[in-house]
Scaffold this motif. Structure first.
Motif, PDB file in Angstrom:
ATOM      1  N   ALA A  19       8.696   4.914 -14.975  1.00  0.00           N
ATOM      2  CA  ALA A  19       7.558   5.686 -15.493  1.00  0.00           C
ATOM      3  C   ALA A  19       6.755   6.373 -14.399  1.00  0.00           C
ATOM      4  CB  ALA A  19       6.628   4.759 -16.291  1.00  0.00           C
ATOM      5  N   ILE A  20       6.669   5.728 -13.238  1.00  0.00           N
ATOM      6  CA  ILE A  20       5.813   6.283 -12.178  1.00  0.00           C
ATOM      7  C   ILE A  20       6.690   7.056 -11.195  1.00  0.00           C
ATOM      8  CG2 ILE A  20       4.010   5.789 -10.465  1.00  0.00           C
ATOM      9  CD1 ILE A  20       3.236   4.896 -13.300  1.00  0.00           C
ATOM     10  N   THR A  21       6.884   8.310 -11.480  1.00  0.00           N
ATOM     11  CA  THR A  21       7.734   9.143 -10.627  1.00  0.00           C
ATOM     12  C   THR A  21       6.888  10.001  -9.694  1.00  0.00           C
ATOM     13  OG1 THR A  21       7.840  10.798 -12.383  1.00  0.00           O
ATOM     14  CG2 THR A  21       9.623   9.180 -12.289  1.00  0.00           C
ATOM     15  N   ASN A  22       5.594   9.703  -9.657  1.00  0.00           N
ATOM     16  CA  ASN A  22       4.678  10.437  -8.771  1.00  0.00           C
ATOM     17  C   ASN A  22       5.064  10.207  -7.312  1.00  0.00           C
ATOM     18  OD1 ASN A  22       3.504   9.812 -11.338  1.00  0.00           O
ATOM     19  ND2 ASN A  22       1.557  10.557 -10.596  1.00  0.00           N
ATOM     20  N   LEU A  23       4.825  11.211  -6.489  1.00  0.00           N
ATOM     21  CA  LEU A  23       5.129  11.109  -5.067  1.00  0.00           C
ATOM     22  C   LEU A  23       3.866  10.802  -4.265  1.00  0.00           C
ATOM     23  CD1 LEU A  23       7.523  14.172  -4.725  1.00  0.00           C
ATOM     24  CD2 LEU A  23       8.112  11.770  -5.131  1.00  0.00           C
ATOM     25  N   CYS A  24       4.029   9.958  -3.240  1.00  0.00           N
ATOM     26  CA  CYS A  24       2.923   9.612  -2.342  1.00  0.00           C
ATOM     27  C   CYS A  24       3.425   9.751  -0.913  1.00  0.00           C
ATOM     28  CB  CYS A  24       2.451   8.178  -2.595  1.00  0.00           C
ATOM     29  SG  CYS A  24       1.224   7.638  -1.390  1.00  0.00           S
ATOM     30  N   ARG A  25       2.860  10.711  -0.197  1.00  0.00           N
ATOM     31  CA  ARG A  25       3.338  10.931   1.176  1.00  0.00           C
ATOM     32  C   ARG A  25       2.903   9.793   2.099  1.00  0.00           C
ATOM     33  NH1 ARG A  25      -0.686  16.084   2.078  1.00  0.00           N
ATOM     34  NH2 ARG A  25      -2.573  14.896   1.753  1.00  0.00           N
ATOM     35  N   CYS A  26       1.919   9.002   1.675  1.00  0.00           N
ATOM     36  CA  CYS A  26       1.480   7.856   2.481  1.00  0.00           C
ATOM     37  C   CYS A  26       2.269   6.588   2.170  1.00  0.00           C
ATOM     38  CB  CYS A  26      -0.003   7.584   2.257  1.00  0.00           C
ATOM     39  SG  CYS A  26      -1.071   8.967   2.639  1.00  0.00           S
ATOM     40  N   GLY A  27       3.134   6.640   1.179  1.00  0.00           N
ATOM     41  CA  GLY A  27       3.976   5.473   0.884  1.00  0.00           C
ATOM     42  C   GLY A  27       3.225   4.295   0.302  1.00  0.00           C
ATOM     43  N   THR A  28       2.300   4.544  -0.603  1.00  0.00           N
ATOM     44  CA  THR A  28       1.532   3.437  -1.184  1.00  0.00           C
ATOM     45  C   THR A  28       2.264   2.753  -2.348  1.00  0.00           C
ATOM     46  OG1 THR A  28       0.376   4.934  -2.727  1.00  0.00           O
ATOM     47  CG2 THR A  28      -0.685   4.532  -0.596  1.00  0.00           C
ATOM     48  N   TYR A  29       3.523   3.056  -2.523  1.00  0.00           N
ATOM     49  CA  TYR A  29       4.252   2.564  -3.700  1.00  0.00           C
ATOM     50  C   TYR A  29       4.149   1.051  -3.923  1.00  0.00           C
ATOM     51  CZ  TYR A  29       6.234   7.250  -3.218  1.00  0.00           C
ATOM     52  OH  TYR A  29       6.395   8.601  -3.087  1.00  0.00           O
ATOM     53  N   PRO A  30       4.285   0.214  -2.887  1.00  0.00           N
ATOM     54  CA  PRO A  30       4.182  -1.239  -3.160  1.00  0.00           C
ATOM     55  C   PRO A  30       2.802  -1.624  -3.691  1.00  0.00           C
ATOM     56  CG  PRO A  30       5.182  -0.835  -1.006  1.00  0.00           C
ATOM     57  CD  PRO A  30       4.658   0.481  -1.485  1.00  0.00           C
ATOM     58  N   ARG A  31       1.747  -0.986  -3.195  1.00  0.00           N
ATOM     59  CA  ARG A  31       0.410  -1.325  -3.685  1.00  0.00           C
ATOM     60  C   ARG A  31       0.184  -0.762  -5.091  1.00  0.00           C
ATOM     61  NH1 ARG A  31      -1.054  -0.077   1.695  1.00  0.00           N
ATOM     62  NH2 ARG A  31      -2.263   1.773   1.134  1.00  0.00           N
ATOM     63  N   VAL A  32       0.771   0.392  -5.370  1.00  0.00           N
ATOM     64  CA  VAL A  32       0.684   0.949  -6.728  1.00  0.00           C
ATOM     65  C   VAL A  32       1.310  -0.029  -7.713  1.00  0.00           C
ATOM     66  CG1 VAL A  32       1.628   2.744  -8.254  1.00  0.00           C
ATOM     67  CG2 VAL A  32       0.593   3.384  -6.058  1.00  0.00           C
ATOM     68  N   ARG A  33       2.486  -0.512  -7.362  1.00  0.00           N
ATOM     69  CA  ARG A  33       3.184  -1.444  -8.262  1.00  0.00           C
ATOM     70  C   ARG A  33       2.371  -2.721  -8.447  1.00  0.00           C
ATOM     71  NH1 ARG A  33       9.352  -3.307  -7.288  1.00  0.00           N
ATOM     72  NH2 ARG A  33       9.758  -1.174  -7.910  1.00  0.00           N
ATOM     73  N   ALA A  34       1.841  -3.262  -7.349  1.00  0.00           N
ATOM     74  CA  ALA A  34       1.063  -4.504  -7.432  1.00  0.00           C
ATOM     75  C   ALA A  34      -0.193  -4.298  -8.274  1.00  0.00           C
ATOM     76  CB  ALA A  34       0.697  -4.978  -6.030  1.00  0.00           C
ATOM     77  N   ALA A  35      -0.834  -3.146  -8.136  1.00  0.00           N
ATOM     78  CA  ALA A  35      -2.064  -2.898  -8.892  1.00  0.00           C
ATOM     79  C   ALA A  35      -1.772  -2.720 -10.377  1.00  0.00           C
ATOM     80  CB  ALA A  35      -2.784  -1.675  -8.333  1.00  0.00           C
ATOM     81  N   ILE A  36      -0.644  -2.092 -10.692  1.00  0.00           N
ATOM     82  CA  ILE A  36      -0.283  -1.958 -12.110  1.00  0.00           C
ATOM     83  C   ILE A  36      -0.079  -3.350 -12.703  1.00  0.00           C
ATOM     84  CG2 ILE A  36       1.554  -1.202 -13.684  1.00  0.00           C
ATOM     85  CD1 ILE A  36       1.858   1.291 -11.867  1.00  0.00           C
ATOM     86  N   LYS A  37       0.577  -4.214 -11.951  1.00  0.00           N
ATOM     87  CA  LYS A  37       0.802  -5.579 -12.450  1.00  0.00           C
ATOM     88  C   LYS A  37      -0.522  -6.334 -12.557  1.00  0.00           C
ATOM     89  CE  LYS A  37       5.552  -6.349 -11.262  1.00  0.00           C
ATOM     90  NZ  LYS A  37       6.493  -7.216 -10.568  1.00  0.00           N
TER      91      LYS A  37
ATOM     92  N   GLN B 235      -7.048  -2.125  -3.019  1.00  0.00           N
ATOM     93  CA  GLN B 235      -7.187  -1.119  -1.942  1.00  0.00           C
ATOM     94  C   GLN B 235      -5.928  -0.256  -1.870  1.00  0.00           C
ATOM     95  OE1 GLN B 235     -10.154  -0.806   0.516  1.00  0.00           O
ATOM     96  NE2 GLN B 235     -10.712  -1.318  -1.580  1.00  0.00           N
ATOM     97  N   VAL B 236      -5.570   0.328  -3.007  1.00  0.00           N
ATOM     98  CA  VAL B 236      -4.302   1.049  -3.103  1.00  0.00           C
ATOM     99  C   VAL B 236      -4.256   2.335  -2.277  1.00  0.00           C
ATOM    100  CG1 VAL B 236      -2.712   2.197  -4.695  1.00  0.00           C
ATOM    101  CG2 VAL B 236      -3.808   0.044  -5.370  1.00  0.00           C
ATOM    102  N   PRO B 237      -5.290   3.185  -2.336  1.00  0.00           N
ATOM    103  CA  PRO B 237      -5.142   4.501  -1.693  1.00  0.00           C
ATOM    104  C   PRO B 237      -5.081   4.439  -0.170  1.00  0.00           C
ATOM    105  CG  PRO B 237      -6.901   4.539  -3.338  1.00  0.00           C
ATOM    106  CD  PRO B 237      -6.547   3.103  -3.104  1.00  0.00           C
ATOM    107  N   GLN B 238      -4.379   5.408   0.393  1.00  0.00           N
ATOM    108  CA  GLN B 238      -4.458   5.614   1.841  1.00  0.00           C
ATOM    109  C   GLN B 238      -5.234   6.923   2.039  1.00  0.00           C
ATOM    110  OE1 GLN B 238      -1.233   4.186   4.161  1.00  0.00           O
ATOM    111  NE2 GLN B 238      -1.529   5.746   5.740  1.00  0.00           N
ATOM    112  N   CYS B 239      -4.569   8.085   2.084  1.00  0.00           N
ATOM    113  CA  CYS B 239      -5.375   9.315   2.161  1.00  0.00           C
ATOM    114  C   CYS B 239      -6.049   9.603   0.826  1.00  0.00           C
ATOM    115  CB  CYS B 239      -4.518  10.504   2.579  1.00  0.00           C
ATOM    116  SG  CYS B 239      -3.553  11.249   1.243  1.00  0.00           S
ATOM    117  N   GLY B 240      -5.438   9.132  -0.271  1.00  0.00           N
ATOM    118  CA  GLY B 240      -6.046   9.259  -1.586  1.00  0.00           C
ATOM    119  C   GLY B 240      -5.615  10.462  -2.389  1.00  0.00           C
ATOM    120  N   TYR B 241      -4.919  11.403  -1.750  1.00  0.00           N
ATOM    121  CA  TYR B 241      -4.681  12.686  -2.426  1.00  0.00           C
ATOM    122  C   TYR B 241      -3.899  12.538  -3.730  1.00  0.00           C
ATOM    123  CZ  TYR B 241      -4.380  17.666  -2.912  1.00  0.00           C
ATOM    124  OH  TYR B 241      -4.525  18.944  -3.397  1.00  0.00           O
ATOM    125  N   CYS B 242      -2.910  11.680  -3.731  1.00  0.00           N
ATOM    126  CA  CYS B 242      -2.043  11.534  -4.918  1.00  0.00           C
ATOM    127  C   CYS B 242      -2.610  10.590  -5.958  1.00  0.00           C
ATOM    128  CB  CYS B 242      -0.686  10.991  -4.496  1.00  0.00           C
ATOM    129  SG  CYS B 242      -0.775   9.241  -3.993  1.00  0.00           S
TER     130      CYS B 242
END
Ligand code: FES
Ligand code: FES
Length: 151
Positions: A126-144, A93-100
């Motif tokens: 590698a993942i220098t994308n910006l997320c205004r909702c701050g989903t970075y911890p979930r992005v990292r967990a999902a990549i793993k 369930q990574v996305p919040q608003c989903g835009y990024c």
């Protein structure tokens, strides 16, 4: 001028100004609106697609430079959201608003192709994308999760 883009395995002849950013060819000419416009200056990563397997920021890439190269967009990752990264994203369930998120997923799939077992430092680099909702911890967990690495 007319040039041919190979998008998600299909050739598309386009009558287009060669300086047009690839992002607008995808969205406006081909209706592939999964790729998003964020900043328009190559900073945020919302517009990330793959060109010949490499993640690129399509807002900053003239369409002419992509002629004859294989472009993959979020729509072309899998026909049914079955790519391991897509499944990990849904499971986590990574996305919040989903835009990024389509840009995040395209950056993540490119990373895992290059480096199937990335460390936290590899992900950060590698993942220098910006997320205004701050989903970075979930992005990292999902990549793993997609890589089969337990968090
Ligand atoms: S829209 Fe392309 S990097 Fe932000
Ligand atoms: S999920 Fe909202 S900007 Fe990333």
């Amino acid at each position: 001028m007319t040039l041919t883009l190979k998008i998600n395995g299909q050739n598309h002849p386009l009558d287009i100004d060669p300086d047009t950013p690839l992002l607008w060819a995808l969205r406006d000419n081909l209706g592939l609106t999964g790729t998003k416009y964020g900043c328009g200056i190559g900073q945020c990563g919302a517009c990330t697609v793959h060109v010949d397997g490499q993640p690129v920021r399509s807002c900053a890439l003239p369409v002419e430079s992509c002629a004859g190269q294989a472009v993959i967009t979020i729509e072309g990752l899998s026909p049914d959201r079955s790519h391991a990264v897509q499944r990990a994203w849904i499971e986590g369930q990574v996305p919040q608003c989903g835009y990024c998120q389509s840009g995040m997923i395209m950056a993540a799939t490119a990373l895992l192709k290059e480096n199937p077992k990335p460390t936290d430092a590899d992900i950060d680099a590698a993942i220098t994308n910006l997320c205004r909702c701050g989903t970075y911890p979930r992005v990292r967990a999902a990549i793993k999760a997609a890589a089969g690495i337990s968090a």
